[in-house]
Design a protein around this motif. Sequence first.
Motif, PDB file in Angstrom:
ATOM      1  N   GLY A 375     -21.684   6.667  -2.797  1.00 42.82           N
ATOM      2  CA  GLY A 375     -22.143   5.786  -1.390  1.00 42.82           C
ATOM      3  C   GLY A 375     -21.470   4.558  -0.833  1.00 42.82           C
ATOM      4  N   LYS A 376     -20.339   4.744  -1.433  1.00 43.57           N
ATOM      5  CA  LYS A 376     -19.691   4.119  -0.671  1.00 43.57           C
ATOM      6  C   LYS A 376     -18.564   4.569   0.743  1.00 43.57           C
ATOM      7  CE  LYS A 376     -20.988   0.194  -3.362  1.00 43.57           C
ATOM      8  NZ  LYS A 376     -21.731  -1.082  -2.790  1.00 43.57           N
ATOM      9  N   VAL A 377     -18.949   3.181   2.019  1.00 43.44           N
ATOM     10  CA  VAL A 377     -17.936   3.728   2.621  1.00 43.44           C
ATOM     11  C   VAL A 377     -17.194   2.428   3.257  1.00 43.44           C
ATOM     12  CG1 VAL A 377     -18.103   4.392   5.294  1.00 43.44           C
ATOM     13  CG2 VAL A 377     -20.263   4.640   4.000  1.00 43.44           C
ATOM     14  N   ILE A 378     -15.838   3.502   3.128  1.00 42.56           N
ATOM     15  CA  ILE A 378     -15.320   1.856   3.510  1.00 42.56           C
ATOM     16  C   ILE A 378     -14.422   2.140   5.271  1.00 42.56           C
ATOM     17  CG2 ILE A 378     -12.882   1.486   3.668  1.00 42.56           C
ATOM     18  CD1 ILE A 378     -13.225   2.198   0.778  1.00 42.56           C
ATOM     19  N   LEU A 379     -14.940   1.214   6.440  1.00 41.67           N
ATOM     20  CA  LEU A 379     -13.753   0.949   7.342  1.00 41.67           C
ATOM     21  C   LEU A 379     -12.673   0.488   7.564  1.00 41.67           C
ATOM     22  CD1 LEU A 379     -17.414   1.632   8.072  1.00 41.67           C
ATOM     23  CD2 LEU A 379     -16.734   0.830   9.943  1.00 41.67           C
ATOM     24  N   ASP A 380     -11.930   1.774   8.468  1.00 40.26           N
ATOM     25  CA  ASP A 380      -9.621   1.360   7.982  1.00 40.26           C
ATOM     26  C   ASP A 380      -9.648   1.428   9.560  1.00 40.26           C
ATOM     27  OD1 ASP A 380      -7.635  -0.888   8.329  1.00 40.26           O
ATOM     28  OD2 ASP A 380      -8.047   0.250   5.949  1.00 40.26           O
ATOM     29  N   MET A 399     -19.264  -0.356   2.719  1.00 41.62           N
ATOM     30  CA  MET A 399     -20.827  -0.985   2.540  1.00 41.62           C
ATOM     31  C   MET A 399     -21.554   0.218   1.820  1.00 41.62           C
ATOM     32  SD  MET A 399     -20.730   0.249   6.782  1.00 41.62           S
ATOM     33  CE  MET A 399     -19.703  -0.769   7.283  1.00 41.62           C
ATOM     34  N   ASN A 400     -22.755   0.346   2.008  1.00 36.48           N
ATOM     35  CA  ASN A 400     -23.495   1.337   1.774  1.00 36.48           C
ATOM     36  C   ASN A 400     -23.746   2.658   3.038  1.00 36.48           C
ATOM     37  OD1 ASN A 400     -24.209   0.156  -1.037  1.00 36.48           O
ATOM     38  ND2 ASN A 400     -25.215  -1.099  -0.768  1.00 36.48           N
ATOM     39  N   ALA A 401     -23.242   3.403   1.728  1.00 34.67           N
ATOM     40  CA  ALA A 401     -23.735   4.333   2.933  1.00 34.67           C
ATOM     41  C   ALA A 401     -25.825   4.831   3.535  1.00 34.67           C
ATOM     42  CB  ALA A 401     -23.836   6.341   2.055  1.00 34.67           C
ATOM     43  N   SER A 402     -25.966   4.048   2.685  1.00 35.21           N
ATOM     44  CA  SER A 402     -27.417   4.089   3.269  1.00 35.21           C
ATOM     45  C   SER A 402     -27.820   2.823   4.172  1.00 35.21           C
ATOM     46  CB  SER A 402     -28.287   3.812   2.538  1.00 35.21           C
ATOM     47  OG  SER A 402     -27.839   2.727   1.618  1.00 35.21           O
ATOM     48  N   THR A 443     -24.742   5.025  -8.464  1.00 37.78           N
ATOM     49  CA  THR A 443     -25.978   5.606  -9.189  1.00 37.78           C
ATOM     50  C   THR A 443     -26.385   7.011  -8.561  1.00 37.78           C
ATOM     51  OG1 THR A 443     -26.875   4.604  -7.516  1.00 37.78           O
ATOM     52  CG2 THR A 443     -26.513   2.647  -9.556  1.00 37.78           C
ATOM     53  N   SER A 444     -27.211   7.411  -9.767  1.00 37.88           N
ATOM     54  CA  SER A 444     -27.459   8.867  -8.699  1.00 37.88           C
ATOM     55  C   SER A 444     -28.499   8.460  -7.574  1.00 37.88           C
ATOM     56  CB  SER A 444     -28.831   9.549  -9.785  1.00 37.88           C
ATOM     57  OG  SER A 444     -29.580   8.845  -9.862  1.00 37.88           O
ATOM     58  N   LYS A 445     -28.421   7.909  -7.091  1.00 37.38           N
ATOM     59  CA  LYS A 445     -29.307   7.351  -5.636  1.00 37.38           C
ATOM     60  C   LYS A 445     -28.205   6.998  -5.051  1.00 37.38           C
ATOM     61  CE  LYS A 445     -32.470   3.497  -3.344  1.00 37.38           C
ATOM     62  NZ  LYS A 445     -33.345   2.598  -3.932  1.00 37.38           N
ATOM     63  N   SER A 446     -27.456   6.408  -5.116  1.00 37.49           N
ATOM     64  CA  SER A 446     -26.526   5.917  -4.134  1.00 37.49           C
ATOM     65  C   SER A 446     -25.440   7.281  -3.708  1.00 37.49           C
ATOM     66  CB  SER A 446     -25.477   4.950  -4.527  1.00 37.49           C
ATOM     67  OG  SER A 446     -24.688   5.462  -5.853  1.00 37.49           O
ATOM     68  N   GLN A 447     -25.610   8.465  -5.254  1.00 40.17           N
ATOM     69  CA  GLN A 447     -24.983   9.455  -4.778  1.00 40.17           C
ATOM     70  C   GLN A 447     -25.560  10.589  -3.519  1.00 40.17           C
ATOM     71  OE1 GLN A 447     -24.038  11.193  -8.647  1.00 40.17           O
ATOM     72  NE2 GLN A 447     -22.492   9.196  -9.078  1.00 40.17           N
TER      73      GLN A 447
END
Length: 459
Positions: A375-380, A399-402, A443-447
């Motif tokens: 559920g994490k997003v990395i900008l580079d 940041m979070n995917a949400s 977490t299952s939610k973030s996934q």
Amino acid sequence: MGSDNRKPTVNLRTIDFLNGCCKDNIDWKKMYAVICLLNRENIHSVFKYKKFSDDFSNELTCYRKDDELIGMIRPSYEEFLTKIQIDLNEKPCLVDDDKLTNKLLNRVEVLRNISSEHQLREEFPAIYKSLQDGRNYIRPLNNKRKSLENELSNTTDTNRINEIKKELDDVKEAQHYYYSCAMQQSLPRFLKCQVDMYTRFIIKRQDIKKVMEEKNYNSLFSKYLNIDKLYMYIINDYLRKIEESKDKDEIKKYIGLIDKYLDSNMRKDYKIIGGGNLEVDLNSIKKRLENAKRRVADNSSEVDWILIPEGHDYSRARSVNGSPIKETILNMDEIAKLKQVGEAKNAFYESTNYLVKAVGLRKYHGYIAYIYPNGKVILDREYNKDNPNTALGDAIYIMNASDFEELSRLDKTTLMKDSRVIRVIHSKNWLDRTNSIIDDLGTSKSQEEANQLVKRLKK
């Protein structure tokens, strides 16, 4: 003998692979000196000029046929072509045609009309540096020669006379005729030598290309290098080729070569250090290969998305007095350092388990978003070999995917201030910090949020 039908594939950084591949009883610096000498002879055979600071030996090129894994290792024409453009303060372009010829000859005409060292430094910084380096090189040799000649005229010792004559021969050999005739005379004399030399470089460059394509350093390397390690360096460059390419057919070709390598009986239990101090071993090769295969699958996970809005278009920028801002042309050392940083960064991300890689619609600018299963997003910032400064992204944004779709529409300054964003500077430990975030299971939610984001982006 004419050149065969092998095609160039990847360029190897000479010092990197020699330092890592020489057998235990072989000094890699001496091996590098041998390659420099060989390439110097190549240049001299065509152009009849020796140039103090240019050996054209920092890269070698692999040439292969369709049925070969590696092929022949030869001098790099691409390096030669790039260097003469940088010396003439022209942005490097590898499209080798009549347009390039005219462009470079126009730069030679500018060089011909230089009237002062200040003007030379402003218009041709690389050639000015060559002038300064040459003077610094010749000055102590001249002093030593005068001292030896003075001693020779004042000694009667036969043994010492013979020693002095031998030393004088060595000094004369060290004084390249190109510099000894040009450096000690007027600036016009130096510039005439430069104009003559670069004119030959431009007009006869296809001749040097032919010479280079007839060379073969494989037998030399088989004798002095650990070939299994050398193959790992070349496979790492195949992976780099994949990671910088947008052409699926090209990517598939290199995937096939790496699969062929993995099926071979080459020894693969080594760990080598690639550009940018990137550690490369069998596991990292397999991880990067998996991501490459995912990119070209029918349900490719690579999607277009406008991320952080780009900055100014500097090609249209103007200084305060309204004149165009002159672009600084990087030298070969600067390009090589940036390339190592950028390629190592690309390779790091390609060895991670991202779900999708979202790229800006204008693919060679801006940032890439790596979306992870937790559920994490990395900008580079994306590294683009045609624009080496893109290696210098100063930080990554996590940041979070949400929140991704909302946050990725913000300008960079606003994004940095948002409390939902973690900013990690590209310092020495940025890889460790980033890995710790990627390795967290979430977490299952973030996934689920990551999966939903991927579905929305693919629509």
